[in-house]
Design an enzyme around this catalytic site. Structure first.
Site, PDB file in Angstrom:
ATOM      1  N   LYS A   1      46.661  47.507  51.569  1.00 44.28           N
ATOM      2  CA  LYS A   1      45.826  48.710  51.607  1.00 44.28           C
ATOM      3  C   LYS A   1      45.427  49.114  53.032  1.00 44.28           C
ATOM      4  O   LYS A   1      45.365  50.299  53.338  1.00 44.28           O
ATOM      5  CB  LYS A   1      44.581  48.513  50.734  1.00 44.28           C
ATOM      6  CG  LYS A   1      44.914  48.523  49.237  1.00 44.28           C
ATOM      7  CD  LYS A   1      43.664  48.457  48.397  1.00 44.28           C
ATOM      8  CE  LYS A   1      44.011  48.625  46.924  1.00 44.28           C
ATOM      9  NZ  LYS A   1      42.836  48.812  46.093  1.00 44.28           N
TER      10      LYS A   1
ATOM     11  N   ASP B   1      40.494  55.184  44.397  1.00 43.04           N
ATOM     12  CA  ASP B   1      39.618  54.252  43.668  1.00 43.04           C
ATOM     13  C   ASP B   1      38.173  54.741  43.605  1.00 43.04           C
ATOM     14  O   ASP B   1      37.522  54.665  42.569  1.00 43.04           O
ATOM     15  CB  ASP B   1      39.636  52.870  44.341  1.00 43.04           C
ATOM     16  CG  ASP B   1      40.837  52.042  43.907  1.00 43.04           C
ATOM     17  OD1 ASP B   1      41.417  52.345  42.847  1.00 43.04           O
ATOM     18  OD2 ASP B   1      41.193  51.091  44.631  1.00 43.04           O
TER      19      ASP B   1
ATOM     20  N   HIS C   1      80.269  38.131  44.812  1.00 44.92           N
ATOM     21  CA  HIS C   1      78.850  37.834  44.551  1.00 44.92           C
ATOM     22  C   HIS C   1      78.304  36.863  45.577  1.00 44.92           C
ATOM     23  O   HIS C   1      79.003  35.945  45.983  1.00 44.92           O
ATOM     24  CB  HIS C   1      78.686  37.189  43.162  1.00 44.92           C
ATOM     25  CG  HIS C   1      79.284  37.981  42.056  1.00 44.92           C
ATOM     26  ND1 HIS C   1      80.626  38.003  41.802  1.00 44.92           N
ATOM     27  CD2 HIS C   1      78.706  38.795  41.136  1.00 44.92           C
ATOM     28  CE1 HIS C   1      80.874  38.798  40.771  1.00 44.92           C
ATOM     29  NE2 HIS C   1      79.724  39.294  40.355  1.00 44.92           N
TER      30      HIS C   1
ATOM     31  N   LYS D   1      83.353  45.849  43.144  1.00 46.71           N
ATOM     32  CA  LYS D   1      82.022  45.403  42.706  1.00 46.71           C
ATOM     33  C   LYS D   1      81.427  44.397  43.693  1.00 46.71           C
ATOM     34  O   LYS D   1      82.053  43.407  44.034  1.00 46.71           O
ATOM     35  CB  LYS D   1      82.103  44.739  41.325  1.00 46.71           C
ATOM     36  CG  LYS D   1      80.741  44.228  40.868  1.00 46.71           C
ATOM     37  CD  LYS D   1      80.785  43.363  39.635  1.00 46.71           C
ATOM     38  CE  LYS D   1      79.410  42.740  39.406  1.00 46.71           C
ATOM     39  NZ  LYS D   1      79.430  41.662  38.409  1.00 46.71           N
TER      40      LYS D   1
HETATM   41  P1  NAP Z   1      38.167  40.858  46.248  1.00 46.68           P
HETATM   42  O1  NAP Z   1      38.362  41.752  47.409  1.00 46.68           O
HETATM   43  O2  NAP Z   1      38.797  39.517  46.247  1.00 46.68           O
HETATM   44  O3  NAP Z   1      36.571  40.640  46.088  1.00 46.68           O
HETATM   45  C1  NAP Z   1      36.050  39.837  45.087  1.00 46.68           C
HETATM   46  C2  NAP Z   1      34.534  39.824  45.156  1.00 46.68           C
HETATM   47  O4  NAP Z   1      34.070  39.101  44.037  1.00 46.68           O
HETATM   48  C3  NAP Z   1      33.990  39.149  46.403  1.00 46.68           C
HETATM   49  O5  NAP Z   1      32.852  39.820  46.816  1.00 46.68           O
HETATM   50  C4  NAP Z   1      33.657  37.737  45.906  1.00 46.68           C
HETATM   51  O6  NAP Z   1      32.539  37.170  46.524  1.00 46.68           O
HETATM   52  C5  NAP Z   1      33.275  37.991  44.468  1.00 46.68           C
HETATM   53  N1  NAP Z   1      33.597  36.833  43.649  1.00 46.68           N
HETATM   54  C6  NAP Z   1      34.826  36.358  43.352  1.00 46.68           C
HETATM   55  N2  NAP Z   1      34.721  35.285  42.543  1.00 46.68           N
HETATM   56  C7  NAP Z   1      33.399  35.068  42.357  1.00 46.68           C
HETATM   57  C8  NAP Z   1      32.654  34.108  41.622  1.00 46.68           C
HETATM   58  N3  NAP Z   1      33.275  33.166  40.923  1.00 46.68           N
HETATM   59  N4  NAP Z   1      31.326  34.189  41.652  1.00 46.68           N
HETATM   60  C9  NAP Z   1      30.709  35.145  42.355  1.00 46.68           C
HETATM   61  N5  NAP Z   1      31.334  36.085  43.063  1.00 46.68           N
HETATM   62  C10 NAP Z   1      32.671  36.051  43.062  1.00 46.68           C
HETATM   63  O7  NAP Z   1      38.600  41.538  44.903  1.00 46.68           O
HETATM   64  P2  NAP Z   1      38.644  43.116  44.565  1.00 46.68           P
HETATM   65  O8  NAP Z   1      39.955  43.673  44.927  1.00 46.68           O
HETATM   66  O9  NAP Z   1      37.439  43.756  45.110  1.00 46.68           O
HETATM   67  O10 NAP Z   1      38.619  43.091  42.963  1.00 46.68           O
HETATM   68  C11 NAP Z   1      37.439  42.729  42.276  1.00 46.68           C
HETATM   69  C12 NAP Z   1      37.533  43.167  40.820  1.00 46.68           C
HETATM   70  O11 NAP Z   1      37.683  44.564  40.733  1.00 46.68           O
HETATM   71  C13 NAP Z   1      38.720  42.562  40.072  1.00 46.68           C
HETATM   72  O12 NAP Z   1      38.233  41.945  38.931  1.00 46.68           O
HETATM   73  C14 NAP Z   1      39.587  43.719  39.691  1.00 46.68           C
HETATM   74  O13 NAP Z   1      40.072  43.581  38.368  1.00 46.68           O
HETATM   75  C15 NAP Z   1      38.645  44.888  39.749  1.00 46.68           C
HETATM   76  N6  NAP Z   1      39.340  46.144  40.133  1.00 46.68           N
HETATM   77  C16 NAP Z   1      39.485  47.092  39.178  1.00 46.68           C
HETATM   78  C17 NAP Z   1      40.120  48.271  39.486  1.00 46.68           C
HETATM   79  C18 NAP Z   1      40.287  49.327  38.426  1.00 46.68           C
HETATM   80  O14 NAP Z   1      40.983  50.303  38.658  1.00 46.68           O
HETATM   81  N7  NAP Z   1      39.653  49.185  37.290  1.00 46.68           N
HETATM   82  C19 NAP Z   1      40.598  48.495  40.784  1.00 46.68           C
HETATM   83  C20 NAP Z   1      40.431  47.496  41.748  1.00 46.68           C
HETATM   84  C21 NAP Z   1      39.798  46.319  41.399  1.00 46.68           C
HETATM   85  P3  NAP Z   1      32.618  36.438  47.959  1.00 46.68           P
HETATM   86  O15 NAP Z   1      32.521  37.529  48.963  1.00 46.68           O
HETATM   87  O16 NAP Z   1      31.428  35.534  47.951  1.00 46.68           O
HETATM   88  O17 NAP Z   1      33.922  35.704  47.993  1.00 46.68           O
END
Ligand code: NAP
Length: 528
Positions: free
Chosen positions: A311, A352, A134, A160
């Site tokens: 991604k 997506d 191990h 092992k």
């Molecule tokens: P991300 O790339 O980090 O982008 C987040 C965005 O939200 C940015 O535009 C950011 O603004 C804004 N933001 C974050 N915190 C904020 C706050 N406190 N007040 C105002 N604006 C705020 O994240 P993402 O990957 O796009 O994901 C965003 C959401 O999508 C997540 O909640 C995730 O759960 C959801 N999502 C869901 C799925 C699904 O299959 N259902 C898939 C992917 C993502 P700034 O540009 O000003 O920083």
């Protein structure tokens, strides 16, 4: 056939027998009785081995090899000898002794060889010897030497090896060791990156894999529970032909995707398994790891969901490998799905945007072409927003991006001929469809909302908008709850999550995804 072995740290005969019984009920084939802390009462140890409801491995692992025994070697060897003699006819299936101890002492070797089966053994005994090695820190530099040394001892029935995985690639070496074995072999990688070696031990024909009876009783880092192996990772269905899929990201430990896709394989009786595949950030890690997985034909790696931070890396990798990129995914600049086609050509796509489109269209009972002209307000300008904006703009919707950082909103809007504004401007905006792509309102900040329906009870629109929150935890965010109370049609992020996974599943299997099972798996996980 690869066996499932549950390790039990023995504190008392009653506790160990009760755990062994639970292991048997859960489907284990054998147990490892770890006597590290139980070396003083020889009669009790004999009683335990004789009464054990499953065949057992007896191990007294010293602290210097990652165990808890801190006495001297001769004391523990005396107990092994005693068990070998006193349990004759009902003895352990195996004694496990470390290569380091066995190698360095002829005296210890002689005593162990007296009680295990080998070609020069005059006494009849069914107990075999596992020689083990191990490393809880890293891959030992002399791994090959250790294997040869273990296999070379006539007393050794099983080789092992267990070492801390440095990356997913170490699993491939474990599989190679099993494939090239000259004696029955156990080769396992420890830690999060080593899970693949534990689950796929059966695919490659290892003697056994270890599984904890529950989350609190593992004996090595990264050991899954027997419930996870059996139910989540489809242990009983795994064989050499099993196709391997996974979720690539960093971190991936809390991903719901393994629960969804494995439930899907079960529902349609598909010979596949889906695993978490952590790869550290940086393109070089992604390229080296995914390249190695693809280069191992016996792994049968057929595809992956790819999430943050990889991604963009997926798209670049598939381009470099001469594969195909879905056109809209190329425009988005990020892909979330890797598919290895039948001819071996790689395909990168983004499920997506289609999932978001379909979640909305299904709720409105329209097709994608009917989205044209709808005013769509997208909150956020990150990765999720980019896929959503691309999808809706592609179908001629009038998209406006509202974001805290206005420059990012402008950048995203410009890429897809959309409009933009600051997040504050949403209060006075008119829209037919509102889509939240920010994390505002996500667990644990469930009191937050990006749009306050109480201060903006009626958006400036003649009909009530559809409100779609991409957040799926909680299933119903404050935004959705208030929108529903205002009379809007609402769509939860669960609908997008299920649909993006369903499209991946269909790309990989060529079969319709059992979306009801997917939804159930997501809701079950979220309810935990
Ligand atoms: P991300 O790339 O980090 O982008 C987040 C965005 O939200 C940015 O535009 C950011 O603004 C804004 N933001 C974050 N915190 C904020 C706050 N406190 N007040 C105002 N604006 C705020 O994240 P993402 O990957 O796009 O994901 C965003 C959401 O999508 C997540 O909640 C995730 O759960 C959801 N999502 C869901 C799925 C699904 O299959 N259902 C898939 C992917 C993502 P700034 O540009 O000003 O920083």
């Amino acid at each position: 056939m690869t066996k499932l072995c549950v390790p039990i740290m023995v504190e008392s005969v009653d506790q160990a027998l009760s755990d062994a019984d639970a292991a048997r009920t859960a489907g284990a084939d054998l147990v490892e009785l770890r006597l590290d802390r139980f070396t003083e009462d020889r009669d009790a140890a004999v009683e335990l081995v004789k009464a054990c409801p499953l065949p057992c491995i007896v191990t007294i692992r010293p602290a210097w090899e990652g165990g808890e025994y801190d006495g001297d070697d001769m004391h523990r060897v005396a107990l092994i000898e005693h068990l070998g003699i006193a349990c004759a006819g009902h003895g352990p299936a195996y004694f496990d002794v470390e290569l380091a101890a066995y190698d360095r002492s002829a005296n210890l070797r002689q005593k162990i060889n007296l009680v295990v089966d080998h070609e020069d053994q005059p006494r009849r005994t069914d107990t075999g010897l596992i020689l083990s090695s191990h490393d809880f820190e890293t891959r030992p530099s002399d791994l090959t030497r250790r294997i040869a040394a273990m296999a070379g001892f006539r007393g050794c029935r099983v080789v092992k090896l267990a070492w801390a995985a440095r990356s997913l690639r170490d699993n491939l070496e474990a599989f190679e060791i099993i494939r090239d074995r000259t004696k029955p072999t156990i080769a396992l990688c420890m830690g999060e990156a080593g899970l693949m070696s534990r689950v796929l031990a059966k695919k490659f024909g290892a003697l056994l894999t270890f599984a904890a009876i529950d989350g609190a009783h593992g004996t090595a880092p990264g050991q899954p529970t027997i419930e996870e192996l059996k139910t989540l990772y489809r242990w009983d269905r795994l064989n050499a032909d099993t196709e391997v899929f996974g979720v690539i990201g960093h971190p991936v430990g809390h991903s719901m995707s393994p629960a969804i896709h494995n439930a899907g394989f079960d529902a349609i009786d598909y010979n596949g398994v889906y695993l978490p595949m952590p790869i550290p950030p940086a393109y070089e890690h992604f390229k080296a790891t995914v390249g190695s997985l693809l280069a191992e034909p016996s792994l049968n790696f057929r595809g992956a969901s790819v999430t943050i931070p990889h991604k963009q890396n997926l798209q670049r990798f598939v381009e470099e490998m001469g594969g195909e990129i879905e056109p809209l995914s190329a425009k988005i600049g990020a892909a979330n799905t890797l598919t290895v086609r039948g001819d071996g050509v790689l395909y990168a796509s983004n499920t997506d945007y289609a999932a978001a489109l379909d979640a909305v269209c299904d709720a409105l009972k329209i097709n994608r072409e009917q989205l044209g002209g709808n005013r769509v307000a997208v909150l956020g300008a990150g990765g999720a927003a980019r896929a959503v904006v691309a999808g809706f703009a592609h179908y001629q919707a009038a998209v406006t991006v509202y974001n805290r950082t206005v420059e990012k909103a402008a950048e995203l809007a410009d890429a897809f001929d959309a409009r933009h504004a600051g997040l504050d401007a949403i209060g006075s905006a008119g829209f037919d469809i509102l889509i939240n792509c920010t994390p505002i309102g996500m667990h644990p900040n469930e009191d937050a909302t990006p749009y306050d329906f109480t201060s903006n009870p009626q958006p400036a629109t003649s009909t009530l908008p559809l409100v779609f929150d991409t957040i799926y935890n909680p299933v119903e965010t404050r935004l959705l709850r208030e929108a529903k109370a205002a009379g809007c049609i609402t769509v939860s992020g669960v609908e997008m999550f299920v649909r993006q996974a369903a499209s991946q599943f269909e790309l990989w299997t060529g079969e319709n995804a059992p979306t009801a099972n997917f939804r159930e798996a997501v809701l079950d996980r979220l309810a935990d």
